[in-house]
Scaffold this motif. Structure first.
Motif, PDB file in Angstrom:
ATOM      1  N   ILE A  57       0.856  -1.185   0.000  1.00 61.91           N
ATOM      2  CA  ILE A  57       0.000   0.000   0.000  1.00 61.91           C
ATOM      3  C   ILE A  57       0.892   1.236   0.000  1.00 61.91           C
ATOM      4  N   GLU A  58       0.414   2.300  -0.607  1.00 64.42           N
ATOM      5  CA  GLU A  58       1.225   3.518  -0.728  1.00 64.42           C
ATOM      6  C   GLU A  58       0.896   4.575   0.323  1.00 64.42           C
ATOM      7  N   LYS A  59      -0.339   4.558   0.838  1.00 65.74           N
ATOM      8  CA  LYS A  59      -0.759   5.600   1.773  1.00 65.74           C
ATOM      9  C   LYS A  59      -1.295   4.968   3.042  1.00 65.74           C
ATOM     10  N   PRO A  60      -1.057   5.645   4.210  1.00 64.00           N
ATOM     11  CA  PRO A  60      -0.417   6.962   4.354  1.00 64.00           C
ATOM     12  C   PRO A  60       1.083   6.957   4.074  1.00 64.00           C
ATOM     13  N   LYS A  61       1.702   5.752   4.098  1.00 67.76           N
ATOM     14  CA  LYS A  61       3.085   5.623   3.675  1.00 67.76           C
ATOM     15  C   LYS A  61       3.266   4.199   3.165  1.00 67.76           C
ATOM     16  N   PRO A  62       4.271   3.956   2.312  1.00 71.98           N
ATOM     17  CA  PRO A  62       4.441   2.612   1.742  1.00 71.98           C
ATOM     18  C   PRO A  62       4.655   1.551   2.827  1.00 71.98           C
ATOM     19  N   ARG A  63       3.877   0.463   2.716  1.00 64.96           N
ATOM     20  CA  ARG A  63       3.988  -0.633   3.670  1.00 64.96           C
ATOM     21  C   ARG A  63       3.809  -1.962   2.966  1.00 64.96           C
ATOM     22  N   GLU A  64       4.505  -2.967   3.453  1.00 67.62           N
ATOM     23  CA  GLU A  64       4.290  -4.333   2.996  1.00 67.62           C
ATOM     24  C   GLU A  64       3.102  -4.932   3.738  1.00 67.62           C
ATOM     25  N   ILE A  65       2.219  -5.563   3.009  1.00 66.62           N
ATOM     26  CA  ILE A  65       1.097  -6.263   3.618  1.00 66.62           C
ATOM     27  C   ILE A  65       1.147  -7.733   3.199  1.00 66.62           C
ATOM     28  N   PHE A  66       1.059  -8.621   4.182  1.00 69.37           N
ATOM     29  CA  PHE A  66       0.947 -10.056   3.924  1.00 69.37           C
ATOM     30  C   PHE A  66      -0.417 -10.491   4.433  1.00 69.37           C
ATOM     31  N   ALA A  67      -1.354 -10.705   3.506  1.00 66.09           N
ATOM     32  CA  ALA A  67      -2.724 -11.058   3.876  1.00 66.09           C
ATOM     33  C   ALA A  67      -2.895 -12.569   3.876  1.00 66.09           C
ATOM     34  N   SER A  68      -3.401 -13.116   4.967  1.00 64.36           N
ATOM     35  CA  SER A  68      -3.586 -14.556   5.090  1.00 64.36           C
ATOM     36  C   SER A  68      -4.749 -15.049   4.249  1.00 64.36           C
ATOM     37  N   LYS A 184      10.108  -0.994  -4.637  1.00 63.50           N
ATOM     38  CA  LYS A 184      11.227  -0.073  -4.445  1.00 63.50           C
ATOM     39  C   LYS A 184      10.913   1.013  -3.414  1.00 63.50           C
ATOM     40  N   LEU A 185       9.633   1.199  -3.109  1.00 63.51           N
ATOM     41  CA  LEU A 185       9.235   2.232  -2.156  1.00 63.51           C
ATOM     42  C   LEU A 185       9.471   1.810  -0.710  1.00 63.51           C
ATOM     43  N   ILE A 186       9.639   0.501  -0.495  1.00 70.94           N
ATOM     44  CA  ILE A 186       9.802  -0.005   0.866  1.00 70.94           C
ATOM     45  C   ILE A 186      11.269   0.077   1.284  1.00 70.94           C
ATOM     46  N   PRO A 187      11.596   0.888   2.306  1.00 74.44           N
ATOM     47  CA  PRO A 187      12.980   0.929   2.800  1.00 74.44           C
ATOM     48  C   PRO A 187      13.423  -0.453   3.259  1.00 74.44           C
ATOM     49  N   TYR A 188      14.662  -0.773   3.020  1.00 75.28           N
ATOM     50  CA  TYR A 188      15.177  -2.103   3.332  1.00 75.28           C
ATOM     51  C   TYR A 188      14.927  -2.476   4.786  1.00 75.28           C
ATOM     52  N   GLN A 189      15.142  -1.538   5.696  1.00 77.32           N
ATOM     53  CA  GLN A 189      15.023  -1.839   7.120  1.00 77.32           C
ATOM     54  C   GLN A 189      13.575  -2.049   7.553  1.00 77.32           C
ATOM     55  N   LYS A 190      12.609  -1.712   6.678  1.00 73.64           N
ATOM     56  CA  LYS A 190      11.203  -1.889   7.008  1.00 73.64           C
ATOM     57  C   LYS A 190      10.578  -3.086   6.297  1.00 73.64           C
ATOM     58  N   SER A 191      11.406  -3.889   5.681  1.00 70.85           N
ATOM     59  CA  SER A 191      10.911  -5.054   4.942  1.00 70.85           C
ATOM     60  C   SER A 191      11.156  -6.341   5.720  1.00 70.85           C
ATOM     61  N   LEU A 192      10.168  -7.239   5.708  1.00 67.20           N
ATOM     62  CA  LEU A 192      10.341  -8.530   6.351  1.00 67.20           C
ATOM     63  C   LEU A 192      11.423  -9.365   5.662  1.00 67.20           C
ATOM     64  N   PHE A 193      11.686  -9.079   4.396  1.00 69.31           N
ATOM     65  CA  PHE A 193      12.667  -9.862   3.653  1.00 69.31           C
ATOM     66  C   PHE A 193      14.090  -9.683   4.187  1.00 69.31           C
ATOM     67  N   GLN A 194      14.325  -8.547   4.865  1.00 65.09           N
ATOM     68  CA  GLN A 194      15.660  -8.331   5.426  1.00 65.09           C
ATOM     69  C   GLN A 194      15.878  -9.196   6.661  1.00 65.09           C
ATOM     70  N   ASN A 195      14.786  -9.789   7.194  1.00 64.88           N
ATOM     71  CA  ASN A 195      14.885 -10.552   8.441  1.00 64.88           C
ATOM     72  C   ASN A 195      14.852 -12.060   8.252  1.00 64.88           C
ATOM     73  N   GLU A 196      14.875 -12.531   7.017  1.00 64.07           N
ATOM     74  CA  GLU A 196      14.781 -13.962   6.776  1.00 64.07           C
ATOM     75  C   GLU A 196      15.842 -14.732   7.562  1.00 64.07           C
ATOM     76  N   GLY A 197      15.360 -15.679   8.357  1.00 61.10           N
ATOM     77  CA  GLY A 197      16.272 -16.501   9.143  1.00 61.10           C
ATOM     78  C   GLY A 197      16.726 -15.883  10.449  1.00 61.10           C
ATOM     79  N   SER A 198      16.274 -14.659  10.745  1.00 56.72           N
ATOM     80  CA  SER A 198      16.733 -13.960  11.958  1.00 56.72           C
ATOM     81  C   SER A 198      15.836 -14.216  13.163  1.00 56.72           C
ATOM     82  N   GLY A 199      14.657 -14.762  12.917  1.00 56.09           N
ATOM     83  CA  GLY A 199      13.715 -14.961  14.018  1.00 56.09           C
ATOM     84  C   GLY A 199      13.009 -13.692  14.421  1.00 56.09           C
TER      85      GLY A 199
END
Length: 360
Positions: A57-68, A184-199
């Motif tokens: 989603i782009e607003k109010p700011k870009p966010r990753e959403i994982f919908a079950s 590309k709008l999602i900052p790296y530190q705000k992405s779940l993908f940066q945490n793979e394997g980190s718990g």
């Protein structure tokens, strides 16, 4: 807990407002068979979450959403129904996110009441401190979260299901829907993908994630209320506001809060979103600017609404298709937000603008 009757009741609950979605329709085509299969998986502990829908989603700011998937939302409702009676009595009164009888508007009203009390209706100077957590959802330590829950839950069936949900790696089983460029709008530190394997990290978009967030941050709620003994404190998700007449007291509290978060929860305050100021300057909170004597709607909210109306006017002028039902629904939604502020003039202005759209 996993009986067919229980599953069916929560299936009906999940279906409300979601009946026309693709996943709900697919499930409904063979609802009885799907529920029986889900019951068997849960009873035998063979259950695993399905593939998630990943979008941005782009607003109010870009966010990753994982919908079950729909079937998993049924399971989430059953689990939360079991956890709520255990945890609700443990939560502080002034935690307002994702709880029955709470919400944004009650949080705003409560915060304004705090500003009036601490300032004696504006007679005494008082200060507020606004804080939030850096990249909160992607920084949640799953092991710490699970251990917090395990202290209070003894039922092995519930603990098994909680463990399955908390430690499920959603970044390894998803389908992306939407425009790839938005990634590309999602900052790296705000992405779940940066945490793979980190718990670390919980997906935004799940009912369980919202409830687990309250369990996680209940630790800091208790610390602020009972250790720091802050009388005027309020939290909505990871947004905190503390009030006191002594500015130096707020500074000391900030240091104590930061230390507690690092030591006990393995998260940190966002250094870019920390402010201490007089309450008369207005507290920017949940889409409003809150002062003891009045509440204003944030400029960003007003500007977003303006853009939607200007876009409607443009479509009318160019004789393009305009979904009038959607426009009216958008108008009603913004006005519901405006109704909780001192916004008579603002509503008059936008009502006139909408009438011009209809007349054109």
């Amino acid at each position: 807990m996993f009986s067919y009757k229980n599953l069916y009741n929560y299936y009906l609950k999940c279906r409300r407002g979601k009946r026309n979605t693709i996943n709900a329709l697919k499930f409904e085509l063979n609802a009885e068979e799907n529920l029986l299969r889900l019951e068997e998986e849960l009873e035998s502990r063979a259950y695993k979450p399905s593939r998630l829908i990943y979008f941005i989603i782009e607003k109010p700011k870009p966010r990753e959403i994982f919908a079950s998937d729909f079937r998993d939302r049924v399971v989430h409702h059953i689990l939360i129904n079991r956890l709520e009676p255990i945890w609700e009595p443990k939560f502080i009164y002034d935690s307002y996110a994702c709880r029955q009888g709470k919400g944004t508007h009650r949080a705003v009203a409560r915060l304004q009441a705090f500003t009036r009390k601490i300032s004696l209706n504006g007679e005494k100077p008082a200060f507020f401190m606004k804080l939030d957590i850096k990249s909160f959802f992607v920084s949640i330590d799953r092991k710490i979260l699970y251990n917090l829950i395990k202290k209070e839950i003894k039922d092995e069936n519930i603990l098994w299901l909680i463990k399955v949900i908390i430690f499920y790696e959603c970044t390894k089983n998803f389908v992306f829907k939407g425009n790839e460029k938005l990634k590309k709008l999602i900052p790296y530190q705000k992405s779940l993908f940066q945490n793979e394997g980190s718990g670390k990290g919980l997906p935004i978009g799940n009912l369980t994630s919202q409830f687990f967030a309250n369990i996680y941050l209940n630790q800091i709620d208790q610390f602020i209320k009972h250790n720091l003994k802050c009388r005027y404190y309020i939290r909505y998700v990871d947004d905190f506001v503390l009030l006191d007449r002594n500015k130096n007291q707020l500074v000391k509290w900030k240091t104590a809060i930061d230390n507690f978060l690092k030591k006990e929860l393995n998260i940190v305050l966002n250094p870019k979103k920390q402010s201490i100021s007089l309450i008369t300057n207005g507290i920017n909170f949940l889409g409003y600017i809150i002062r003891p004597n009045y509440i204003l709607v944030r400029k960003r909210v007003v500007n977003n609404f303006k853009r939607k109306l200007f876009e409607a006017e443009r479509k009318i002028k160019n004789r393009e298709f305009l979904d009038w039902g959607l426009l009216q629904a958008t108008f009603n939604s913004y006005f519901a937000h405006f109704n909780h502020a001192n916004s008579y003039g603002l509503k008059e202005k936008f009502t006139l603008k909408l009438n011009q759209c209809y007349n054109n």
